[in-house]
Design an enzyme around this catalytic site. Structure first.
Site, PDB file in Angstrom:
ATOM      1  N   GLY A  40       5.143  -1.155  -5.752  1.00  0.00           N
ATOM      2  CA  GLY A  40       3.766  -1.653  -5.660  1.00  0.00           C
ATOM      3  C   GLY A  40       3.127  -2.116  -6.945  1.00  0.00           C
ATOM      4  N   ASP A  99      -4.164   6.829  -3.106  1.00  0.00           N
ATOM      5  CA  ASP A  99      -4.699   7.071  -1.769  1.00  0.00           C
ATOM      6  C   ASP A  99      -4.952   8.573  -1.657  1.00  0.00           C
ATOM      7  OD1 ASP A  99      -5.378   6.888   0.888  1.00  0.00           O
ATOM      8  OD2 ASP A  99      -3.392   6.371   1.599  1.00  0.00           O
ATOM      9  N   LEU A 104       1.151  10.943  -6.919  1.00  0.00           N
ATOM     10  CA  LEU A 104       0.789  11.126  -8.320  1.00  0.00           C
ATOM     11  C   LEU A 104       0.942  12.572  -8.771  1.00  0.00           C
ATOM     12  CD1 LEU A 104      -0.151   9.212 -10.382  1.00  0.00           C
ATOM     13  CD2 LEU A 104      -2.506   9.832  -9.856  1.00  0.00           C
ATOM     14  N   LYS A 127      -8.824   4.934  -4.043  1.00  0.00           N
ATOM     15  CA  LYS A 127      -9.655   5.131  -2.843  1.00  0.00           C
ATOM     16  C   LYS A 127     -10.598   6.327  -3.014  1.00  0.00           C
ATOM     17  CE  LYS A 127      -6.519   2.925   0.445  1.00  0.00           C
ATOM     18  NZ  LYS A 127      -5.635   3.096   1.618  1.00  0.00           N
TER      19      LYS A 127
END
Ligand code: IMP
Ligand code: MG
Length: 170
Positions: A40, A99, A104, A127
């Site tokens: 990503g 998210d 992470l 987010k």
């Protein structure tokens, strides 16, 4: 179905330039290793590193948590581990979007065991769903809406990564 453009190419480019400056100014002397979380972050990282005006190295990590679903499984697996030594270096993890933050947290635990001199995270989008976000999240491009976003590296089932802007899919 592709819906609205949430961040257009020009808005992204402007913010990436600012992030590059923030990062350039933030780091003291010492080796900086920019660690991109694939897939990503590939476009973001490519644009970001060209805005950082100091010596740095680049490596990548591949972690998998999503499969083809739109919800985070929390089942994070490392499919590719960086070959570069992390010891004594400033590590900057580059992520496309935070998210649930499960990916992470696992990565931060894993990488901090390798004695880097610091670890920080630069995420293009957040987010802001984490109740207790790790202090390592030092650089964020944009606060993201709760929608599922694609483009500029972000995918849904490997589609849409190449779009030069970010749109919501919901
Ligand atoms: P987390 O572990 O829930 O924070 O998930 C992080 C990863 O899931 C990101 O690095 C993305 O690859 C993917 N992801 C989370 N939200 C989205 C989204 O809205 N669009 C595309 N991918 C997403
Ligand atoms: Mg994905």
């Amino acid at each position: 179905m592709l819906q609205n453009v949430v961040f257009d190419a020009e808005t992204i480019a402007r913010r990436v330039r600012e992030l590059g400056k923030e990062i350039t100014d933030a780091y003291p002397e010492g080796e900086l290793l920019v660690l991109g979380l694939l897939k990503g972050s590939f476009i973001f990282l490519g644009d970001l590193v060209r805005q950082i005006e100091r010596p740095l190295q680049i490596d990548f990590l591949v972690a998998s948590s999503y499969g083809t679903e739109k919800i985070s499984s929390g089942n994070v697996r490392l499919l590719y581990d960086p070959v570069t030594r992390l010891e004594g270096k400033h590590i900057l993890i580059v992520e496309d979007i935070i998210d649930t933050g499960k990916t992470l947290r696992v990565l931060l635990d894993l990488l901090s065991e390798r004695a880097p001199s610091s670890i920080a995270v630069c995420a293009l989008l957040d987010k802001e769903l984490m109740a207790d976000p790790p202090t390592e999240i030092r650089f964020v491009g944009f606060k993201a809406p709760k929608a599922f976003l694609v483009g500029y590296g972000l995918d849904h089932s490997e589609e849409y990564r190449h779009l030069p802007y970010i749109v919501d899919l919901d």
